[in-house]
Scaffold this motif. Sequence first.
Motif, mmCIF file in Angstrom:
data_model
loop_
_atom_site.group_PDB
_atom_site.id
_atom_site.type_symbol
_atom_site.label_atom_id
_atom_site.label_comp_id
_atom_site.label_asym_id
_atom_site.label_seq_id
_atom_site.Cartn_x
_atom_site.Cartn_y
_atom_site.Cartn_z
ATOM 1 N N LEU A 180 0.819 -1.205 0.000
ATOM 2 C CA LEU A 180 0.000 0.000 0.000
ATOM 3 C C LEU A 180 0.855 1.259 0.000
ATOM 4 O O LEU A 180 0.567 2.233 -0.717
ATOM 5 N N VAL A 181 1.929 1.257 0.805
ATOM 6 C CA VAL A 181 2.827 2.419 0.842
ATOM 7 C C VAL A 181 3.540 2.596 -0.491
ATOM 8 O O VAL A 181 3.712 3.715 -0.985
ATOM 9 N N ALA A 182 3.951 1.480 -1.117
ATOM 10 C CA ALA A 182 4.641 1.575 -2.401
ATOM 11 C C ALA A 182 3.731 2.099 -3.503
ATOM 12 O O ALA A 182 4.174 2.863 -4.376
ATOM 13 N N ASN A 183 2.448 1.724 -3.481
ATOM 14 C CA ASN A 183 1.526 2.200 -4.514
ATOM 15 C C ASN A 183 1.129 3.651 -4.323
ATOM 16 O O ASN A 183 0.778 4.333 -5.295
ATOM 17 N N ASN A 184 1.153 4.140 -3.081
ATOM 18 C CA ASN A 184 0.751 5.523 -2.797
ATOM 19 C C ASN A 184 1.921 6.346 -2.259
ATOM 20 O O ASN A 184 1.752 7.188 -1.382
ATOM 21 N N GLU A 185 3.101 6.086 -2.782
ATOM 22 C CA GLU A 185 4.291 6.801 -2.317
ATOM 23 C C GLU A 185 4.243 8.276 -2.681
ATOM 24 O O GLU A 185 4.858 9.111 -2.008
ATOM 25 N N HIS A 186 3.500 8.624 -3.753
ATOM 26 C CA HIS A 186 3.446 10.025 -4.184
ATOM 27 C C HIS A 186 2.670 10.893 -3.188
ATOM 28 O O HIS A 186 2.770 12.123 -3.240
ATOM 29 N N LEU A 187 1.900 10.285 -2.287
ATOM 30 C CA LEU A 187 1.144 11.049 -1.290
ATOM 31 C C LEU A 187 1.959 11.374 -0.049
ATOM 32 O O LEU A 187 1.536 12.210 0.749
ATOM 33 N N LEU A 188 3.116 10.740 0.121
ATOM 34 C CA LEU A 188 3.937 10.979 1.301
ATOM 35 C C LEU A 188 4.730 12.276 1.148
ATOM 36 O O LEU A 188 5.122 12.629 0.036
ATOM 37 N N PRO A 189 4.968 12.988 2.251
ATOM 38 C CA PRO A 189 5.764 14.233 2.165
ATOM 39 C C PRO A 189 7.220 13.932 1.831
ATOM 40 O O PRO A 189 7.798 12.966 2.304
ATOM 41 N N ARG A 190 7.799 14.776 0.984
ATOM 42 C CA ARG A 190 9.186 14.601 0.567
ATOM 43 C C ARG A 190 9.985 15.862 0.861
ATOM 44 O O ARG A 190 9.426 16.952 1.005
ATOM 45 N N LEU A 191 11.274 15.696 0.919
ATOM 46 C CA LEU A 191 12.182 16.817 1.155
ATOM 47 C C LEU A 191 12.726 17.334 -0.169
ATOM 48 O O LEU A 191 12.944 16.569 -1.109
ATOM 49 N N ARG A 192 12.948 18.631 -0.234
ATOM 50 C CA ARG A 192 13.533 19.224 -1.427
ATOM 51 C C ARG A 192 15.023 18.909 -1.512
ATOM 52 O O ARG A 192 15.642 18.465 -0.549
ATOM 53 N N GLY A 193 15.585 19.178 -2.703
ATOM 54 C CA GLY A 193 17.013 18.905 -2.885
ATOM 55 C C GLY A 193 17.876 19.769 -1.992
ATOM 56 O O GLY A 193 18.876 19.303 -1.427
ATOM 57 N N SER A 194 17.511 21.050 -1.849
ATOM 58 C CA SER A 194 18.284 21.941 -0.979
ATOM 59 C C SER A 194 18.211 21.485 0.473
ATOM 60 O O SER A 194 19.205 21.546 1.214
ATOM 61 N N GLU A 195 17.021 21.001 0.872
ATOM 62 C CA GLU A 195 16.871 20.529 2.245
ATOM 63 C C GLU A 195 17.703 19.272 2.496
ATOM 64 O O GLU A 195 18.311 19.101 3.555
ATOM 65 N N LYS A 196 17.759 18.382 1.481
ATOM 66 C CA LYS A 196 18.584 17.185 1.624
ATOM 67 C C LYS A 196 20.064 17.527 1.723
ATOM 68 O O LYS A 196 20.795 16.923 2.512
ATOM 69 N N ARG A 197 20.510 18.500 0.922
ATOM 70 C CA ARG A 197 21.927 18.916 1.002
ATOM 71 C C ARG A 197 22.239 19.537 2.353
ATOM 72 O O ARG A 197 23.305 19.295 2.934
ATOM 73 N N ARG A 198 21.307 20.336 2.867
ATOM 74 C CA ARG A 198 21.531 20.944 4.181
ATOM 75 C C ARG A 198 21.610 19.879 5.271
ATOM 76 O O ARG A 198 22.443 19.948 6.182
ATOM 77 N N ILE A 199 20.716 18.858 5.165
ATOM 78 C CA ILE A 199 20.738 17.775 6.156
ATOM 79 C C ILE A 199 22.026 16.972 6.059
ATOM 80 O O ILE A 199 22.600 16.551 7.066
ATOM 81 N N ALA A 200 22.517 16.741 4.831
ATOM 82 C CA ALA A 200 23.769 16.000 4.661
ATOM 83 C C ALA A 200 24.940 16.757 5.279
ATOM 84 O O ALA A 200 25.806 16.170 5.936
#
Length: 222
Positions: A126-146
């Motif tokens: 169910l999670v794999a089929n509706n993965e587009h509904l989950l919140p995601r992080l932006r690229g800039s946010e991922k770089r900041r977290i890294a």
Amino acid sequence: MRIDTCFFCGRPAWPSKGITFCRNDGKSFRFCRSKCHKNFKMKRNPRKLKWTKAYRKNAGKEMVVDSTLQFAAKRNVPVRYNRDLVQRTVKAMERISEIRARRERVFYKKRLAGKRAREVASARKLVANNEHLLPRLRGSEKRRIAELAAEQGVDVAELEEKTLAGVRASKKTKAFGGETRRLRVRTDGGVEEVTEQFEGVGEGDEDQDDDDFDDDDGMETD
């Protein structure tokens, strides 16, 4: 004392309890309650009703093939009364009941084995089929977290999970809470937009009432 089985649902029909229906051809049907009797008169199939033993046996939810079930068969063979035979029969009945209960527990345990794994697999699907509904992080946010993880020496995945949890928590709003935007006309003919914040029910009601109304005459102040 003979304990018959219900002709419709398969439950035990105790003596002096239930209903006995005698047909014109001489065949008698034993029912444990009026519910089974009514369903029988309506010509319903017990194999299609989920609360009957016949349905459970066809669905593989009941123990069908077992040596302890053979002792419940009717034996219309007259036997001369013997006290020792009666005592041994009573002890055998108790022992057979214990063995049957233990085997039924083992049967149910095997039947329900793997249920947790199936539930987890369906949840992941169910999670794999509706993965587009989950919140995601932006690229800039991922770089900041890294960068932050490299500085603090923390795992990147763990830090991303905490950030996502904070995002989900921030999206939750209070009941009947938020902001209201209104247009107010000034005395000089201009129009201005006013934003008002209001809280949920039960929070800050008393303070708001004290601020909005004057104590002297009870009139609303602007």
